[in-house]
Write an enzyme that holds these catalytic residues in place. Structure first.
Site, short mmCIF file in Angstrom:
data_model
loop_
_atom_site.label_atom_id
_atom_site.label_comp_id
_atom_site.label_asym_id
_atom_site.label_seq_id
_atom_site.Cartn_x
_atom_site.Cartn_y
_atom_site.Cartn_z
CG ASP A 1 3.80 0.36 2.95
OD1 ASP A 1 4.28 -0.09 4.15
OD2 ASP A 1 3.18 1.63 3.43
CD GLU B 1 1.75 0.78 8.92
OE1 GLU B 1 0.87 0.88 9.98
OE2 GLU B 1 2.67 1.39 8.74
CD GLU B 2 4.90 3.59 7.52
OE1 GLU B 2 4.05 5.12 8.22
OE2 GLU B 2 5.97 3.55 7.99
CG HIS C 1 7.98 7.58 10.00
ND1 HIS C 1 6.50 8.54 9.38
CD2 HIS C 1 7.79 6.22 10.11
CE1 HIS C 1 5.48 7.24 9.60
NE2 HIS C 1 6.16 5.92 9.51
#
Length: 376
Positions: free
Chosen positions: A65, A123-124, A347
């Site tokens: 993702d 996962e996020e 990020h």
């Protein structure tokens, strides 16, 4: 790997929305003749490579993702999806595992046991895709599991892991404070939710400094405070949101209990009422000691890669759920390169990786799997 990674980087998809990514991955696996199972109607995939020789079952995992961030890089493979980008390296992880799949698909006659490939969504975003993968049976019969994370804080040519706790647990919380609005010039006629919230922000800092064992690392962060509409209006409502992170489960429970107690006591003392929405997230990621030792023995077999002992970090990872059930090891593979300008943290809107790190990651996965089979 570079071609596949750049394709995925141009076409990122958010957590639980990885439809085209999953289709792309499944297509490559099927072309390689690999048995593919879709997980529970979602976008997770399990690929199975069964060798001709007896051996153990080794699971290897990649996440797929992306994040809700606008890509600000100027390169030909920049995201083509407004407001969405691979800002954490998951496109690289997926490409690495596809390379491992291709490697083993050409060596089934000499492969021992089974290599199980876990292509995981989400996962996020809590509750994370690992839970669905586990519930669908992805770990059934698995003896050991390995995962890698391309990591720009580490320079290209290094890989790091550590025995025991490596990444923190994560819990998030939202605190809604209800007061009584009024005129800014007549505060005695109102109940100020912003004042109560401001006091709470300061008092929550005492959770770690005064309630947690100083030998146990922990963080309580208030990330946002929202309240009020004008400079002369006392706000009737105020919302705080934050996160709590640590490595020890008993510390995790102490933090939660103290947050509840402080919210109740402080907001009551200001004449306000409060509601807490506490979201229990991923547990701490804890590497198996023996499998960390295997990392140390395996990393030296990879050309151009040097092993290091990792420093524990506060970001969280839902790979932790796999390690609660199966022995394994999670490894950070250096993907930073100052000379190429690859210096931005995960990020970040200008995040990128040195793509040479993918070869290190793929070779390390194979090396750890082969070392495990050799020793069993």
């Amino acid at each position: 790997m570079v071609e596949r990674r750049r394709h995925l980087h141009r076409h990122p998809e958010l957590s639980f929305k990885e439809k085209e990514t999953s289709t792309y991955v499944a297509g490559i696996l099927k072309e390689l003749g690999i048995e593919v199972t879709e997980i529970g109607g979602g976008y997770g995939l399990v690929g199975r490579l069964r060798g001709a020789l007896p051996g153990m079952t080794i699971a290897l995992r990649a996440d797929m993702d992306a994040l809700p961030i606008q890509d600000e890089k100027e390169c030909e493979y920049a995201s083509q999806v407004p407001g969405v980008m691979h800002a954490c390296g998951h496109d690289g992880h997926t490409s690495v595992l596809l390379a491992v799949a291709e490697y083993y698909s050409e060596r089934l006659q000499e492969l021992r046991g089974e290599i199980r490939l876990l292509f995981q969504p989400a996962e996020e975003t809590c509750p994370g895709g690992a839970v669905d993968m586990i519930e669908a049976g992805a770990l059934e019969g698995v003896d050991v599991i390995y995962g890698v994370h391309l990591w720009t804080p580490l320079p290209l040519g290094t890989a790091a892991s550590v025995a025991g706790p490596m990444m923190a647990s994560v819990d998030d919380f939202i605190i809604d404070i209800q007061g009584r609005g009024g005129h800014g010039g007549m505060p005695h006629k109102a109940v100020d939710s912003v004042v109560a919230g401001s006091s709470l922000v300061m008092q929550l800092q005492s959770v770690v400094s005064r309630s947690v064992d100083p030998l146990q690392p922990a963080v309580v962060t208030i990330g946002s405070i929202q309240g009020g509409t004008a400079q002369n209006v006392i706000a009737d409502r105020c919302r705080l949101s934050g996160t709590a992170r640590c490595f020890d489960e008993s510390t995790r429970q102490v933090i939660r209990a103290r947050i509840y107690a402080l919210v109740e006591g402080i907001t009551h003392s200001y004449g306000t009422e409060a509601h807490i929405h506490y979201i229990t997230g991923y547990p701490s990621l804890v590497n198996d000691e023996a499998e960390f030792g295997r990392f140390n023995r395996s990393v030296g077999k990879v050309t151009g890669l040097k092993g290091e002992t990792a420093v524990r970090i506060m970001p969280a990872e839902d790979f932790a759920y796999y390690l609660q059930l199966v022995p394994g090891c999670f490894v950070l593979v250096g993907a930073g390169n100052e000379e190429k300008g690859i210096i931005y943290p995960h990020h970040h809107p200008r995040f990128d990786i040195d793509e040479g790190a993918m070869l290190h990651a793929a070779a390390l996965m194979v090396s750890m799997a082969e070392t495990y089979q050799d020793e069993h």
